[in-house]
Design a protein around this motif. Sequence first.
Motif, PDB file in Angstrom:
ATOM      1  N   ASP A  12       0.847  -1.189   0.000  1.00 46.15           N
ATOM      2  CA  ASP A  12       0.000   0.000   0.000  1.00 46.15           C
ATOM      3  C   ASP A  12       0.884   1.242   0.000  1.00 46.15           C
ATOM      4  O   ASP A  12       1.476   1.586   1.033  1.00 46.15           O
ATOM      5  N   GLU A  68       0.179   4.312   0.100  1.00 43.50           N
ATOM      6  CA  GLU A  68      -0.286   5.389   0.973  1.00 43.50           C
ATOM      7  C   GLU A  68       0.278   5.265   2.382  1.00 43.50           C
ATOM      8  O   GLU A  68       0.539   6.268   3.049  1.00 43.50           O
ATOM      9  N   LEU A 123      -5.943  -5.771  -1.519  1.00 43.71           N
ATOM     10  CA  LEU A 123      -6.242  -4.460  -0.965  1.00 43.71           C
ATOM     11  C   LEU A 123      -7.299  -3.776  -1.816  1.00 43.71           C
ATOM     12  O   LEU A 123      -7.126  -3.605  -3.030  1.00 43.71           O
ATOM     13  N   ASP A 128     -10.757  -0.759  -1.485  1.00 49.79           N
ATOM     14  CA  ASP A 128     -11.614   0.129  -0.702  1.00 49.79           C
ATOM     15  C   ASP A 128     -13.058  -0.280  -0.953  1.00 49.79           C
ATOM     16  O   ASP A 128     -13.600  -0.072  -2.045  1.00 49.79           O
ATOM     17  N   PRO A 140     -17.431   3.018   4.214  1.00 48.05           N
ATOM     18  CA  PRO A 140     -16.267   2.732   3.358  1.00 48.05           C
ATOM     19  C   PRO A 140     -15.046   2.397   4.209  1.00 48.05           C
ATOM     20  O   PRO A 140     -14.777   3.078   5.206  1.00 48.05           O
ATOM     21  N   ARG A 141     -14.324   1.349   3.839  1.00 50.99           N
ATOM     22  CA  ARG A 141     -13.145   0.944   4.594  1.00 50.99           C
ATOM     23  C   ARG A 141     -11.979   0.685   3.653  1.00 50.99           C
ATOM     24  O   ARG A 141     -12.155   0.188   2.537  1.00 50.99           O
ATOM     25  N   LYS A 142     -10.790   1.007   4.128  1.00 50.59           N
ATOM     26  CA  LYS A 142      -9.568   0.621   3.429  1.00 50.59           C
ATOM     27  C   LYS A 142      -9.284  -0.820   3.841  1.00 50.59           C
ATOM     28  O   LYS A 142      -8.662  -1.071   4.861  1.00 50.59           O
ATOM     29  N   ALA A 143      -9.756  -1.732   3.032  1.00 51.46           N
ATOM     30  CA  ALA A 143      -9.810  -3.130   3.448  1.00 51.46           C
ATOM     31  C   ALA A 143      -8.624  -3.949   2.945  1.00 51.46           C
ATOM     32  O   ALA A 143      -7.994  -3.619   1.923  1.00 51.46           O
ATOM     33  N   THR A 199     -11.907 -10.039   6.256  1.00 52.43           N
ATOM     34  CA  THR A 199     -11.798  -8.652   5.837  1.00 52.43           C
ATOM     35  C   THR A 199     -11.320  -7.854   7.039  1.00 52.43           C
ATOM     36  O   THR A 199     -11.945  -7.884   8.099  1.00 52.43           O
ATOM     37  N   ASP A 242      -9.291  -4.003   8.359  1.00 55.00           N
ATOM     38  CA  ASP A 242      -8.839  -2.660   8.020  1.00 55.00           C
ATOM     39  C   ASP A 242      -7.327  -2.742   7.836  1.00 55.00           C
ATOM     40  O   ASP A 242      -6.602  -3.108   8.759  1.00 55.00           O
ATOM     41  N   ARG A 243      -6.844  -2.438   6.636  1.00 56.21           N
ATOM     42  CA  ARG A 243      -5.422  -2.641   6.361  1.00 56.21           C
ATOM     43  C   ARG A 243      -4.524  -1.622   7.050  1.00 56.21           C
ATOM     44  O   ARG A 243      -3.310  -1.833   7.168  1.00 56.21           O
TER      45      ARG A 243
END
Length: 606
Positions: A265, A267, A334, A336, A343-346, A358, A360-361
């Motif tokens: 990721d 980000e 990964l 979203d 909404p989750r950054k999954a 699943t 939250d990454r």
Amino acid sequence: MRKLIQSAVLLTTVAFPVFALANPDVIKQTSDPNQWAIQTGDYANTRYSKLDQINRDNVKNLKVAWTFSTGVLRGHEGAPLVIGNTMYVHTPFPNIVYALDLNQDGKIIWKYEPKQDPSVIPVMCCDTVYRGVAYADGMIFLHQADTTVVALDAKTGKEVWKVVNGDPKKGETNTATVLPVKDKVIVGISGAEFGVRGHVTAYDMKTGKQLWRAYSLGPDSEMLIDPEKTTSLGKPVGKDSSLKTWTGDQWKIGGGSAWGWYSYDPETNLFFYGTANPSTWNPVQRAGADGKPIDQKWTMSIFARDADTGVAKWAYQMTPFDEWDYDGVNEMILADIPVGGQPRKALVHFDRNGLGYTLDRVTGELLVAQKFDPKVNWTTGVVMDKNSPQYGRPQVVPAMSTFQTGQDKNTKGVCPAALGSKDQQPAAYSPRTGLFYVPTNHVCMDYEPFRVSYTAGQPYVGATLSMYPAPGSHGGMGNFVAWDAGQGKIVWSVPEQFSVWSGALATGGGVVFYGTLEGYLKAVDEKDGKELFKFKTPSGIIGNVMTYNHNGKQHVAVLSGIGGWAGIGLAAGLTNPTDGLGAVGGYAALRDYTALGGVLTVFTLP
């Protein structure tokens, strides 16, 4: 001065967030849908292509454009890469790499054939497979079976550098691809069946110099764990989180190898991967000092680590005190997505243990944990109540436990089998539908542990297995499943006679591709799984489907060549039903449908 440097870094990160925290070349190449520049399609492991020339209406017209024989038998996992007009194809041991000219239907530009000692072959657990090369900064990166990591000039095939990552004499080998990220190449290790101590390692991309190594178990300093800052389910893991869950020095031969896939990721600058089973497979020999089960962290776990330092931000153990060989190495996808209406950054992971997770990454929060094969029976499910001391733990069904103090017992009817409801064969995610497309094994087992002694370089398993189709269903050994990861539900499922051991591909044309152990390349509708196309390739498919565009035409390609754990009987000429850790008997019927091969088949529209 230090503040000025920090400010400069911050401004660079804000202005160019992806390029500052990734490898610009990998980002550039994977952003071009005409290419297939990394084994997993992109850093997020989605295995999704925007190409849409081949679609639901015309996929039935696909024809073979050209083929290429690799010259090697045994199982062909992974996929080719395409960079510009060049395709890079790999083989199982001896891990040959070919550069092929797409302008001339695959004419060989160069060939690299490493000289490896064949004594590494019997040290490899479940066939001599390899999941593919990586590309970055004008180099092809190969991680050989004997653990030698090699950087090759992508244009000439000449060696730039090479370094040895492990020791096959101790049982350390490699089957996995590598992760090129920033200025590093991150690699893992195989060998939990030989009592190795698993690790991931970063090498300098230009020189091959080792930059850091993070072990899966042992002291905090060697695991690169900060006991106060590294978390699990939102809480600090605490001092000696691994050592406290092993008896004596067992952690030194405790397994937890990292032979699966890696995602990244940009980000957060975190990369994600899973660890394998504890050694041995006999849980009685791994009991705590009081003779009771003990977690044995951090085997069977998901790790989120900083790509620069290797330090773990969070970890989550899926199968504490494993009793069934449910390695946790499968890919982390990964995406979203909405979970619970938010909404989750999954991070989505389909584990060998049959549960689709699943998380939250960013934080490691557990959001969903549900069975993606209804026949899973070793657990009633995972405790999701955050106030419970059992939060995040699967609840074991006593009758399915293989832990029997003081006696050997054959535990029958365990679902899934040791090769899991899904093994390394990667799933795909489509942003068009928000669904995950999952190749699965519909297989159960009988599991009988026995006492085994550790000898370096010798198998350290300690269990006899028998495998067979899950009873009371369609009679086959596989399904191809569409999964809603926000809700943890199967949307549709396509039954298959044998396990689906091929990696999936989702496309912008609304078509999802996968291969079968009999050798069929299949295309199905992303919405309902309706079969739209199939073609019988020369051998069973355990490779991963990929796609690219050349001269204005979309192509789909896949490696066929039966083998891997499911096909080890054919690949290694084994006939005893309990050989191949139980797979030989379970997949004996494959002999009636396919034979050994090693062929790349490329398709396009007329």
